[in-house]
Design a protein around this motif. Structure first.
Motif, mmCIF file in Angstrom:
data_model
loop_
_atom_site.group_PDB
_atom_site.id
_atom_site.type_symbol
_atom_site.label_atom_id
_atom_site.label_comp_id
_atom_site.label_asym_id
_atom_site.label_seq_id
_atom_site.Cartn_x
_atom_site.Cartn_y
_atom_site.Cartn_z
ATOM 1 N N LEU A 67 15.289 34.097 72.684
ATOM 2 C CA LEU A 67 16.136 33.344 73.692
ATOM 3 C C LEU A 67 15.265 32.195 73.996
ATOM 4 N N ALA A 115 23.606 32.622 75.043
ATOM 5 C CA ALA A 115 23.043 33.697 73.866
ATOM 6 C C ALA A 115 24.804 33.300 73.361
ATOM 7 N N VAL A 138 23.790 38.729 68.507
ATOM 8 C CA VAL A 138 25.082 37.002 68.260
ATOM 9 C C VAL A 138 25.935 37.849 67.548
ATOM 10 N N THR A 157 28.588 29.082 74.791
ATOM 11 C CA THR A 157 27.389 28.139 74.634
ATOM 12 C C THR A 157 27.481 26.927 75.129
ATOM 13 N N THR A 204 17.323 36.843 70.774
ATOM 14 C CA THR A 204 18.500 36.743 70.846
ATOM 15 C C THR A 204 18.238 37.813 69.020
ATOM 16 N N TRP A 220 19.830 39.875 72.993
ATOM 17 C CA TRP A 220 21.451 39.944 73.299
ATOM 18 C C TRP A 220 21.865 39.691 71.631
#
Length: 625
Positions: A33, A178, A213, A183, A24, A211
């Motif tokens: 992650l 993520a 955020v 989530t 992330t 990924w």
């Protein structure tokens, strides 16, 4: 034209390799992650995920050995919360009871909006062996397995019945883990034959993948309406929820408060959004809230929810916000939560939304009289805290609130204090002086007994140099002490404060208030009349903790308690401070109601009186439209 290369691996090997390459990134800071995998092995995962973890090695995917599947999920959740949902852990189990033991932890994760990846084994996809050991046979739905119990408590669920199906499913799983708006628990059920099946995987599947955020900014129209609402309000009140912490929005909240003078109330998940000694921090809100906070909530004309889901403890079951003109304004990254209580919405990241609101409200400030009012109330409440923390006799048996006072005197600003169930959450919400954003770690979305010890392990793994305290009563301890062995095995210096009060103290008090007469809540011998009203059971929980490998410090007085807590904090291995507290209540009564329905008809006098009180209180409930 280049030709894609492939790598031949089993499904389990491919999954572990894929998970080790996921990251992330938020605010240019990158995290793994999936930082590790918890596992207990049985026939449903030992030759698949177990073999794959062994082959991958600790550098690629650290492995953590647990003792109870539910506890492993709790540990993973504690880890994710400590790292603001930017890093998670996976949990692998066998089929059967190993898989169903995940359900409680999955519910806790999803309710609290915290990421965890669940990898339970499943039955043979090919049905070569049918039925298997531990298989649930459904007479009309042959594709049902016990893992289907995880569907309603998972934010994403899939059963991988073919190797190639792993690719889109694994990508979707990472997307949900993520995504701060989506989530929760994510489940990939893995048939044990498919785990061991080989496949030619495209190399691109194993490339490092980041990924992002996101921090979505507020919609200009929503922001304009929000600014108008705040400027028009005479008595605004911010309700800070867990989303403030998840977004790392504490400084943005403080900037807004100091620019506008708007006071802050905190949910269990949001406590610590401001330091306890900030002039605008009013402490906890709702049924377990402070007097000043609930007084301000009753008269607020605008309630500004930031990252909160408005549980019934926060709203006092719909009875707290009594101003006839009260309206709600909610900043939340999820539209589902933002729209609660018929609110004006600002669907955005908490930090981005608070910063935008502060800028747009430039020059606006609440009246000096309002500031004086809530500061005076805050000063009065601090005197209450001082009184219940203080122990005039150092040689007396400590009360539970004096225990908190002793702990308050020992902890540092960055220590983490963990609790989830019993009478402690109410005392902590009212009284604890949170000094940093992550110090106050209360799991009160699911209020799950047994969470505290494994969560402390997860927090310690996330922040190895941080002193961590798990506060548990005897009822919670007996639910799940097993991960003490894990803390000892891993050399994690978690501190356990074990409070003995001979039963379910919290639910006992609730039972008394609703006409249940404390039925079934005491840990005592059965008496001649058939009730559990005999002498306390002669259990020695301190000896039990010691037998599991902890250093144990017994404290009988306030002085001994303070010394034991200081010694535990200085210790470099898992340590238990055991104390039997004075059962006499020392906290002021609840400042707001909580709706627990009382029997409408009964023959016992206690229930009849409780129903009369209930009928009076329920009339205060409002539906905010």
């Amino acid at each position: 034209m280049s030709q894609s290369t492939s790598r031949r691996l089993t499904v389990a090997q491919a999954l572990v390799r894929f998970l080790s390459a996921q990251y992330t990134e938020r605010d240019a800071v990158r995290h793994r992650l999936l930082a590790g995998t918890w596992g207990i092995f049985g026939h449903g995962n030992v030759a698949g995920i177990g073999q794959a973890l062994l082959e991958a090695g600790e550098d690629a995917m650290p492995y953590h050995q647990g003792r109870n599947e539910q506890a492993m999920v709790h540990a993973a959740v504690g880890h994710a919360r400590q790292l603001n949902r930017l890093s998670a852990q996976a949990v692998t189990t066998s089929i059967g009871p190993g898989a169903t033991n995940l359900v409680t932890g999955a519910a806790l994760a999803t309710i609290n909006r915290l990421p965890v990846l669940l990898l339970p084994g499943d039955y043979f996809a090919t049905r070569r062996a049918d039925p298997l050991l531990q298989q649930l046979e459904h007479p009309t739905e042959a594709d049902v397995s016990v893992n289907d119990t995880l569907r309603p408590v998972s934010r994403f669920f899939d059963r991988i019945t073919r190797p190639e199906a792993l690719i889109p499913s694994a990508l979707n799983a990472m997307r949900v883990l993520a995504d701060p708006a989506e989530t929760g628990a994510v489940t990939l059920a893995l048939p044990q034959d498919v785990q061991a099946e080989a496949y030619d995987w495209p190399e691109e599947f194993f490339a490092d993948r980041v990924w992002h955020v996101r921090r979505p900014a507020p919609d200009p129209a929503e922001l304009a309406e929000a600014v108008h609402a705040v400027r028009a309000a005479a008595r605004p009140l911010i309700v800070a929820g867990g989303g403030v912490h998840h977004s790392e929005a504490e400084e943005a909240l403080r900037a807004l408060v100091e620019a506008t003078g708007i006071p802050v109330a905190s949910t269990q998940a949001g406590k610590g959004s401001l330091r306890y000694d900030h002039p605008a921090d009013l402490g906890g809100i709702g049924h377990t809230g402070t007097a000043v906070c609930d007084d301000m909530a009753r008269t607020a004309d605008l309630v500004i929810g930031v990252g909160t889901r408005y549980s019934d403890f926060t709203t006092a079951s719909g009875t707290l916000f009594q101003n006839p003109d009260v309206r709600f304004l909610n900043l939340n990254i999820t539209a589902f939560d933002a729209h609660k209580l018929a609110a004006r919405t600002v669907v955005c990241d908490a930090r981005a939304g608070l910063a935008a609101l502060t800028e747009a409200l430039s020059g606006h400030h609440v009246s000096p009289a309002y500031v004086d009012e809530y500061r005076t109330g805050k000063d009065r409440w601090e005197q209450v805290v001082e009184a219940v923390y203080r122990a005039d006799d150092e040689n007396a048996v400590p009360t539970q609130t004096q225990l908190l006072g002793a702990l308050d005197a020992v902890v540092g600003d960055d220590d983490v204090v963990i609790n989830a169930a019993g009478s402690l959450p109410g005392d902590l919400h009212k009284l604890w002086r949170a000094r940093s954003p992550r110090q106050y770690h209360l799991e009160y979305g699911y209020s799950c007994m047994g969470y505290e010890i494994p969560a402390a392990i997860g927090v310690q793994q996330a922040e190895p140099d941080t002193p961590v305290w798990a506060l548990v009563g005897d009822g919670t301890y007996l639910m799940m002490p097993t991960e003490i062995v894990t803390a000892v095995q891993e050399g994690l210096p978690v501190n356990l404060v074990l409070v003995q009060n001979h039963g379910y103290a919290s639910i006992g008090g609730l039972s008394q208030s609703v006409g249940g007469e404390r039925f079934g809540t005491a840990y005592r011998y059965r008496a001649a009349d058939g009730t559990f009203s005999g002498a306390p059971l002669p259990v020695d929980l301190a000896a039990n903790a010691g037998s599991l490998g902890m250093d144990v410090l017994r404290a009988r007085t306030v002085r001994e308690l303070r010394d034991a807590l200081a010694a535990a904090r200085a210790c470099d291995r898992p340590t238990c401070v055991y104390v039997e507290t004075d059962p006499a209540p020392t906290v002021v009564p609840a400042e707001a109601w909580w709706d627990v329905p009382v029997a409408e008809v009964a023959s016992r006098e206690a229930a009849l009186r409780a129903r009369e009180e209930y009928d009076l209180r329920v009339t205060d409930r409002r539906r905010h439209l």
